[in-house]
Design an enzyme around this catalytic site. Sequence first.
Site, PDB file in Angstrom:
ATOM      1  N   ASP A  64      -3.560  -2.794  -5.006  1.00  0.00           N
ATOM      2  CA  ASP A  64      -2.525  -3.809  -4.774  1.00  0.00           C
ATOM      3  C   ASP A  64      -1.644  -3.992  -6.012  1.00  0.00           C
ATOM      4  O   ASP A  64      -0.420  -4.155  -5.901  1.00  0.00           O
ATOM      5  CB  ASP A  64      -3.174  -5.153  -4.412  1.00  0.00           C
ATOM      6  CG  ASP A  64      -3.654  -5.208  -2.969  1.00  0.00           C
ATOM      7  OD1 ASP A  64      -3.193  -4.395  -2.146  1.00  0.00           O
ATOM      8  OD2 ASP A  64      -4.484  -6.084  -2.662  1.00  0.00           O
ATOM      9  N   HIS A  69      -9.691  -2.019  -4.604  1.00  0.00           N
ATOM     10  CA  HIS A  69      -8.540  -2.323  -3.756  1.00  0.00           C
ATOM     11  C   HIS A  69      -7.547  -3.221  -4.477  1.00  0.00           C
ATOM     12  O   HIS A  69      -6.328  -3.088  -4.304  1.00  0.00           O
ATOM     13  CB  HIS A  69      -8.952  -2.963  -2.426  1.00  0.00           C
ATOM     14  CG  HIS A  69      -7.786  -3.148  -1.514  1.00  0.00           C
ATOM     15  ND1 HIS A  69      -7.327  -2.148  -0.667  1.00  0.00           N
ATOM     16  CD2 HIS A  69      -6.900  -4.169  -1.381  1.00  0.00           C
ATOM     17  CE1 HIS A  69      -6.246  -2.570  -0.041  1.00  0.00           C
ATOM     18  NE2 HIS A  69      -5.967  -3.804  -0.462  1.00  0.00           N
ATOM     19  N   HIS A 109      -1.396 -11.315  -4.745  1.00  0.00           N
ATOM     20  CA  HIS A 109      -0.015 -10.817  -4.674  1.00  0.00           C
ATOM     21  C   HIS A 109       0.987 -11.709  -5.412  1.00  0.00           C
ATOM     22  O   HIS A 109       1.915 -11.209  -6.052  1.00  0.00           O
ATOM     23  CB  HIS A 109       0.406 -10.659  -3.212  1.00  0.00           C
ATOM     24  CG  HIS A 109      -0.376  -9.610  -2.490  1.00  0.00           C
ATOM     25  ND1 HIS A 109      -0.360  -8.281  -2.867  1.00  0.00           N
ATOM     26  CD2 HIS A 109      -1.227  -9.689  -1.447  1.00  0.00           C
ATOM     27  CE1 HIS A 109      -1.161  -7.596  -2.073  1.00  0.00           C
ATOM     28  NE2 HIS A 109      -1.695  -8.420  -1.198  1.00  0.00           N
ATOM     29  N   HIS A 147       0.832  -1.210   0.000  1.00  0.00           N
ATOM     30  CA  HIS A 147       0.000   0.000   0.000  1.00  0.00           C
ATOM     31  C   HIS A 147       0.867   1.262   0.000  1.00  0.00           C
ATOM     32  O   HIS A 147       0.531   2.255  -0.662  1.00  0.00           O
ATOM     33  CB  HIS A 147      -0.964  -0.006   1.189  1.00  0.00           C
ATOM     34  CG  HIS A 147      -1.902  -1.177   1.177  1.00  0.00           C
ATOM     35  ND1 HIS A 147      -2.624  -1.562   2.275  1.00  0.00           N
ATOM     36  CD2 HIS A 147      -2.217  -2.067   0.185  1.00  0.00           C
ATOM     37  CE1 HIS A 147      -3.356  -2.625   1.959  1.00  0.00           C
ATOM     38  NE2 HIS A 147      -3.116  -2.956   0.714  1.00  0.00           N
TER      39      HIS A 147
HETATM   40 ZN   LIG Z   1      -4.031  -4.593  -0.220  1.00  0.00          ZN
END
Ligand SMILES: [Zn+2]
Length: 284
Positions: A241, A237, A264, A82
């Site tokens: 990311d 969101h 991720h 973030h």
């Molecule tokens: Zn995040």
Amino acid sequence: MARHQARQTTIGTPVTLDGVGLHGGGPCRLTLAPAPADTGIVWQRMDLPGRPTVPATVEYVVDTRRATTIGRGVARIRTVEHVMAALRALEVDNALVQLEGEEPPFADGAAATFVALIRSASVAPLDAPRRARRPRAPVWVSSGDAHMVALPSSEFRVSYTFVSDHPALRTQFADFAVDPDVFEHEIAPARTVGWLHEVEALRRSGLGLGITKDAAVVVGETDLVTPMRFANEVARHKVLDIVGDLALAGPVAGLHVIAVRSGHQLHVELARRLTQVIVEEDAC
Ligand SMILES: [Zn+2]
């Protein structure tokens, strides 16, 4: 057509944010400090002997479960994405991110706090041209039913499809050309999803005590515990990311990232592929 020759930037003046981390729950302090041209973003553990540094690049990623963790030697830094997203979106090329603790403050659960912190420090130009990799051909990665493709584009754009059969979340789509203002207003306030049973377990274990209930979109079995700020907040969101994780590829410009179900691990895999495939550096 001659392209505008942009200069590299850094943080204008050191700024500090105090808070608590998500995993450790203890106090942690983050300082953004200026760094010279061609440094990139470098993190530093101020609480460890010798104050070790870890460059925020794909080579130093050591874990991608739930958050992106970088490390070198004994130094680990969890949940860099973030802060990295806010630095990337606000076009900060060089900075020293000093940390007392293993992870940045959880803050608002998104990147709005970090955007405000960078704005309060200001972004200062350096006397060096900005260089960035630009893809010349599509680059893609897949893992199971998660997919990402980066296409050459005139702008930095991210499109995300969040697939869910949860009745309150459902499938969401978000698509943004990312610039500082769009990031600040449309992406940075978007929080991640948190499952009620996980949030309760975190609290029972004594972790996450400093985290307020509105720092995530908390969902139960069938309903929303926390109202969403945007109908597609979870997808937004994910865009946040991706901006943060792709920042680990260094300066990359002119690409449209289209992602479905990715997390991720796949984001970092795409960042790694981008560093391998695009070697040519252009001024941008
Ligand atoms: Zn995040």
